[in-house]
Motif scaffolding. Structure first.
Motif, mmCIF file in Angstrom:
data_model
loop_
_atom_site.group_PDB
_atom_site.id
_atom_site.type_symbol
_atom_site.label_atom_id
_atom_site.label_comp_id
_atom_site.label_asym_id
_atom_site.label_seq_id
_atom_site.Cartn_x
_atom_site.Cartn_y
_atom_site.Cartn_z
ATOM 1 N N ASN A 265 0.829 -1.216 0.000
ATOM 2 C CA ASN A 265 0.000 0.000 0.000
ATOM 3 C C ASN A 265 0.860 1.261 0.000
ATOM 4 O O ASN A 265 0.568 2.224 -0.717
ATOM 5 N N LYS A 268 2.159 1.684 -3.392
ATOM 6 C CA LYS A 268 1.079 1.930 -4.358
ATOM 7 C C LYS A 268 0.510 3.352 -4.238
ATOM 8 O O LYS A 268 0.258 4.006 -5.232
ATOM 9 N N PHE A 269 0.330 3.818 -2.998
ATOM 10 C CA PHE A 269 -0.336 5.111 -2.813
ATOM 11 C C PHE A 269 0.640 6.290 -2.688
ATOM 12 O O PHE A 269 0.273 7.366 -2.232
ATOM 13 N N ASP A 304 4.758 6.623 4.614
ATOM 14 C CA ASP A 304 4.973 7.004 3.215
ATOM 15 C C ASP A 304 4.668 8.480 3.034
ATOM 16 O O ASP A 304 4.053 9.115 3.905
ATOM 17 N N ILE A 309 -5.116 9.692 3.736
ATOM 18 C CA ILE A 309 -6.498 9.187 3.776
ATOM 19 C C ILE A 309 -7.374 10.226 4.474
ATOM 20 O O ILE A 309 -7.024 10.709 5.555
ATOM 21 N N ILE A 317 -11.177 1.860 6.490
ATOM 22 C CA ILE A 317 -10.221 1.189 5.604
ATOM 23 C C ILE A 317 -9.901 -0.241 6.045
ATOM 24 O O ILE A 317 -9.404 -1.019 5.258
ATOM 25 N N PHE A 322 -13.419 -2.315 1.409
ATOM 26 C CA PHE A 322 -13.496 -0.845 1.384
ATOM 27 C C PHE A 322 -12.261 -0.245 0.717
ATOM 28 O O PHE A 322 -11.132 -0.596 1.026
ATOM 29 N N GLN A 323 -12.505 0.692 -0.202
ATOM 30 C CA GLN A 323 -11.415 1.451 -0.818
ATOM 31 C C GLN A 323 -11.831 2.907 -0.828
ATOM 32 O O GLN A 323 -12.990 3.206 -1.132
ATOM 33 N N VAL A 324 -10.915 3.795 -0.501
ATOM 34 C CA VAL A 324 -11.273 5.219 -0.465
ATOM 35 C C VAL A 324 -11.805 5.632 -1.842
ATOM 36 O O VAL A 324 -12.834 6.282 -1.960
ATOM 37 N N GLY A 334 -6.487 -3.193 -6.720
ATOM 38 C CA GLY A 334 -6.570 -3.809 -5.390
ATOM 39 C C GLY A 334 -7.968 -4.313 -5.107
ATOM 40 O O GLY A 334 -8.902 -4.053 -5.869
ATOM 41 N N THR A 335 -8.098 -5.034 -4.008
ATOM 42 C CA THR A 335 -9.388 -5.643 -3.674
ATOM 43 C C THR A 335 -10.030 -5.007 -2.445
ATOM 44 O O THR A 335 -11.193 -5.249 -2.162
ATOM 45 N N GLY A 336 -9.246 -4.248 -1.692
ATOM 46 C CA GLY A 336 -9.787 -3.702 -0.444
ATOM 47 C C GLY A 336 -9.810 -4.738 0.664
ATOM 48 O O GLY A 336 -10.549 -4.587 1.640
ATOM 49 N N GLY A 338 -6.638 -6.227 1.810
ATOM 50 C CA GLY A 338 -5.313 -6.310 2.457
ATOM 51 C C GLY A 338 -5.336 -5.877 3.911
ATOM 52 O O GLY A 338 -4.842 -6.592 4.794
ATOM 53 N N LEU A 339 -5.935 -4.724 4.189
ATOM 54 C CA LEU A 339 -5.921 -4.208 5.567
ATOM 55 C C LEU A 339 -6.865 -5.006 6.480
ATOM 56 O O LEU A 339 -6.617 -5.128 7.672
ATOM 57 N N SER A 363 0.985 8.749 5.040
ATOM 58 C CA SER A 363 0.371 7.918 6.081
ATOM 59 C C SER A 363 1.448 7.169 6.842
ATOM 60 O O SER A 363 2.478 6.814 6.277
HETATM 61 P P1 ADP Z 1 -6.396 -2.314 -1.413
HETATM 62 O O1 ADP Z 1 -5.046 -1.698 -1.221
HETATM 63 O O2 ADP Z 1 -6.353 -3.646 -2.069
HETATM 64 O O3 ADP Z 1 -7.393 -1.391 -2.043
HETATM 65 P P2 ADP Z 1 -6.471 -2.374 1.482
HETATM 66 O O4 ADP Z 1 -7.433 -3.082 2.406
HETATM 67 O O5 ADP Z 1 -5.045 -2.719 1.618
HETATM 68 O O6 ADP Z 1 -7.013 -2.639 0.020
HETATM 69 O O7 ADP Z 1 -6.669 -0.819 1.691
HETATM 70 C C1 ADP Z 1 -7.954 -0.272 1.690
HETATM 71 C C2 ADP Z 1 -7.929 1.170 1.257
HETATM 72 O O8 ADP Z 1 -7.253 1.981 2.229
HETATM 73 C C3 ADP Z 1 -7.177 1.420 -0.020
HETATM 74 O O9 ADP Z 1 -7.977 1.167 -1.156
HETATM 75 C C4 ADP Z 1 -6.824 2.917 0.113
HETATM 76 O O10 ADP Z 1 -7.941 3.692 -0.241
HETATM 77 C C5 ADP Z 1 -6.568 3.061 1.604
HETATM 78 N N1 ADP Z 1 -5.130 2.952 1.930
HETATM 79 C C6 ADP Z 1 -4.477 1.895 2.450
HETATM 80 N N2 ADP Z 1 -3.162 2.174 2.641
HETATM 81 C C7 ADP Z 1 -2.983 3.442 2.222
HETATM 82 C C8 ADP Z 1 -1.840 4.319 2.165
HETATM 83 N N3 ADP Z 1 -0.625 3.931 2.581
HETATM 84 N N4 ADP Z 1 -2.033 5.562 1.673
HETATM 85 C C9 ADP Z 1 -3.253 5.988 1.265
HETATM 86 N N5 ADP Z 1 -4.367 5.204 1.298
HETATM 87 C C10 ADP Z 1 -4.231 3.951 1.763
#
Ligand code: ADP
Length: 377
Positions: A265, A268-269, A304, A309, A317, A322-324, A334-336, A338-339, A363
């Motif tokens: 993440n 990626k972000f 990072d 967020i 999250i 859930f994805q923002v 992504g699938t939402g 991971g977290l 974050s």
């Molecule tokens: P995914 O990354 O597969 O979408 P996650 O469950 O890992 O799913 O994360 C959920 C959401 O949280 C992400 O889609 C993103 O919107 C937000 N997020 C997670 N990590 C970060 C980060 N380091 N910076 C910004 N947004 C984040």
């Protein structure tokens, strides 16, 4: 509102007015007139108050057209006494029946409210049972579908690998590049399907952990190594810092997955040429235990310089899917999940996970693993 019950029946003097009040009434009349009276029920057989000395019942008392009682009284001023007693009795009954009606209506209203509540409750219970059933079906569906998708996908990967190795004959460089893309996308798909399966497993019961003594710093270093080239291509440097003893007791595969989710993440972000920092160090178990010297856990800190967020999304999250940005045109894949998995795995170890973030300010995710094994769940 329809009212039934005592109000519909005959007006009964004995039920409406306590015997003590009837005695008091007769006493008062006797004092005023000197006449001895008695009160009988409408059948003239049951004496409700007064004594035999009053003679035979002879003066009927009506209330709202119904025979209420029959009074007895004899002697010189008997007629005046009987009239006085009959009028006072009428008043007594009037008040008593008004009281009675109010009580009955109150009781009836309560009964209706209770019936409505019971019906409401039954409806809610049926809805909850239905939702639980749907939730179970959804989990079964996810588990079955992911399993069924995974089997053919492993064959796709296996055959593509064999072709890439030249087992089906010589291939050109262009074909090798295509196969590399097929393999990387198939791996990505496999990862997503596996996440769905893992989340379905979370919902089906408690997590089983295979515990052993591990160096968190070593796990983190090897995960950072797998992300270095991908991040490097976008000009993102990953800085790793570990301090002190970082031994924890836990499930290596699951802890590695936590590290990998947070790192992936962060990369990626974060926009190109951004910064990602990873630290492993002893520290407090949760964000509320302020003092840094309160060492009850090993902390994994992934920060990072990415997009951050929004505050109202932070609590969500960690929820499944859930994805923002969940629009179909979103910039990040992504699938939402991971977290969601990371939180479940960290908490299964007795640890906590939280984030400090603001839009445009990057974050910092912190996951902690408790030092003492008896603290683990
Ligand atoms: P995914 O990354 O597969 O979408 P996650 O469950 O890992 O799913 O994360 C959920 C959401 O949280 C992400 O889609 C993103 O919107 C937000 N997020 C997670 N990590 C970060 C980060 N380091 N910076 C910004 N947004 C984040």
């Amino acid at each position: 509102m329809s009212v039934s019950g005592p109000l519909d029946g005959p007006i009964e003097l004995a039920r409406l007015v306590p015997p003590g009040e009837l005695d008091e009434l007769l006493d008062a009349v006797r004092k005023a007139t000197g006449v001895e009276l008695a009160i009988y029920d409408p059948t003239r057989k049951v004496r409700l108050a007064g004594s035999d000395a009053a003679g035979a019942p002879r003066h009927p008392v009506e209330y709202q057209g119904e025979l209420l009682a029959v009074l007895a009284g004899s002697g010189e001023r008997a007629d005046a006494a009987l009239t006085l007693a009959a009028e006072t009795l009428g008043l007594l009954v009037h008040h008593a029946s008004a009281r009675d009606m109010a009580a009955t209506m109150h009781e009836e209203a309560m009964r209706l409210t209770f019936a409505e509540l019971t019906e409401h409750n039954a409806r809610l219970q049926r809805a909850v049972a239905r939702l639980e059933e749907l939730d179970r079906l959804k989990s079964n569906f996810l588990a079955t579908m992911s399993h069924e998708l995974r089997t053919p996908l492993t064959s796709v990967i296996g055959y593509a690998e064999m072709m890439a190795e030249g087992l089906a004959g010589p291939i050109t460089q262009e074909q090798r590049d295509y196969l590399a893309t097929i393999l990387s996308k198939a791996d990505q798909l496999l990862g997503m399907i596996t996440s769905v399966l893992d989340v379905a497993a979370l919902e089906s019961g408690p997590l089983a952990l295979e515990r052993s003594r591990l160096s968190l710093a070593d796990i983190v270093a090897s995960e950072v190594a797998t992300f270095t080239s991908q991040a490097g291509k976008r000009g993102i440097a990953i800085q790793l810092e570990s301090r002190g003893d970082t031994i924890v007791v836990g499930d290596k595969k699951k802890i590695r997955q936590v590290v990998s989710s947070l790192l992936s993440n962060a990369v990626k972000f974060t926009p190109d040429r951004g910064r990602v920092g990873v630290a492993v160090r002893p520290g407090p178990l949760s964000p509320h235990e302020g003092a840094a010297e309160d060492v009850r856990a090993i902390q994994l800190v992934v920060s990072d310089s990415g997009i951050g967020i929004p505050r109202d999304h932070v609590a969500k999250i960690f929820e499944p899917f859930f994805q923002v940005d969940s629009s179909s045109t979103r910039a990040f894949g992504g699938t939402g999940l991971g977290l969601t998995l990371a939180k479940a795995y960290v908490e299964a170890h007795g640890g906590r996970i939280w984030v400090d973030t603001a839009p445009g300010q990057g974050s910092t995710f912190v996951a902690t693993f408790p030092l003492r094994i008896e603290e683990t769940a």
